[in-house]
Enzyme design. Sequence first.
Site, PDB file in Angstrom:
ATOM      1  N   ARG A   1      34.478  27.240  48.056  1.00 31.43           N
ATOM      2  CA  ARG A   1      36.055  27.085  48.212  1.00 31.43           C
ATOM      3  C   ARG A   1      36.754  28.545  48.341  1.00 31.43           C
ATOM      4  NH1 ARG A   1      38.672  27.121  43.282  1.00 31.43           N
ATOM      5  NH2 ARG A   1      37.311  26.648  41.604  1.00 31.43           N
TER       6      ARG A   1
ATOM      7  N   ASP B   1      41.041  34.660  31.868  1.00 34.12           N
ATOM      8  CA  ASP B   1      41.189  34.364  33.208  1.00 34.12           C
ATOM      9  C   ASP B   1      42.634  34.538  33.661  1.00 34.12           C
ATOM     10  OD1 ASP B   1      40.141  33.829  35.685  1.00 34.12           O
ATOM     11  OD2 ASP B   1      39.817  31.732  35.211  1.00 34.12           O
TER      12      ASP B   1
ATOM     13  N   TYR C   1      43.251  31.954  49.369  1.00 31.01           N
ATOM     14  CA  TYR C   1      44.402  31.853  48.572  1.00 31.01           C
ATOM     15  C   TYR C   1      45.355  33.002  48.686  1.00 31.01           C
ATOM     16  CZ  TYR C   1      42.292  34.056  44.720  1.00 31.01           C
ATOM     17  OH  TYR C   1      41.605  34.715  43.635  1.00 31.01           O
TER      18      TYR C   1
ATOM     19  N   HIS D   1      37.842  38.744  30.825  1.00 30.63           N
ATOM     20  CA  HIS D   1      37.651  37.930  32.305  1.00 30.63           C
ATOM     21  C   HIS D   1      39.235  37.834  32.743  1.00 30.63           C
ATOM     22  CE1 HIS D   1      36.038  35.858  35.797  1.00 30.63           C
ATOM     23  NE2 HIS D   1      37.283  35.385  35.625  1.00 30.63           N
TER      24      HIS D   1
ATOM     25  N   SER E   1      38.534  37.092  44.406  1.00 34.31           N
ATOM     26  CA  SER E   1      38.127  36.912  45.502  1.00 34.31           C
ATOM     27  C   SER E   1      39.094  37.166  46.758  1.00 34.31           C
ATOM     28  CB  SER E   1      37.511  35.598  45.845  1.00 34.31           C
ATOM     29  OG  SER E   1      38.521  34.746  45.772  1.00 34.31           O
TER      30      SER E   1
END
Length: 289
Positions: free
Chosen positions: A125, A244, A44, A26, A72
């Site tokens: 969000r 991540d 963002y 990930h 995203s």
Amino acid sequence: MARSKTWVDFPSKPKWTPPPGAVDAHVHVFGPEAEFPFSPLAKYHPEDATPEMLFALRDHLGFSRNVIVQASCHGTDNAATLNAIAKSTGRARGVAVVDPDIGLDALKRLHAGGIRGIRFNFLKRLVDNAPKDKFIEVAKRIAPLGWHVVVYFEADILEELIPFLEAIPTTIVVDHLGRPDIAQGPNGADIAAFKALLDSHPNIWTKVSGPERLSPMGPPFDDFVEVVRPIVERYPDRVLWGTDWPHPNMEHRIPDDGTLVDVLLRIAVTEDLQHKLLVANPERLYWAD
Ligand SMILES: O=C(O)c1cc(C(=O)O)oc(=O)c1
């Protein structure tokens, strides 16, 4: 929107060496923006986190391969993710975010580019909407390709998502354990509900990732370890792990990636569990062909 930087430049060297073939399953890339602009809908605006930076981190941490998950901020244009996979010389595969109306030809092009799954994001969000009916339709269309679905949601919507999850005909991987409240402890309501989901749905896997997001205590993440080690032991064939990196939105508690790797040893405590988590399980989903 000011550009945000959410990673450390010089993470520590982990005290532990992952097994040969280990997959950091990930990670994301951001841009580079000049070549791969961010989505106008992005919530963002990160600094560039390039494929070269990702591969240097992979080598520094002692991993062999990556799974790059479309972030995203790039919306449904997977060009930056595909660019990184293409530059990896076979050492990365990916998860795309697609317009649910995508056709079979476009899906096949993504497959040729190394994509093996699609991600549905339910975090308000991060995305404006998450059309469940459309998601189910496209999940049915990717099933014949042998792909899976990655779902990102928070614990408070788990219960209401169950009928949706049950309509998906593929393997499902839940990002970051479905974001339970770790402060509730290993027998807390959130993790109990999550275990009940996994117990009753053998096609549902999870990423045991995100101590930096989920642990109120912070490093060395004792609270996360206490909750997550039992998950690895209960579902050894249905867990994946990832750093991540570059840690989207982590502006305040940016983790040291070397420290994150050292958490692994404490959640997967035997060589067999480590091999499943880092090599065998990701191979089944991402390098089956
Ligand atoms: O919690 C987050 O902010 C986050 C965001 C994204 C993304 O923007 O795709 O991905 C993640 O895995 C986590």
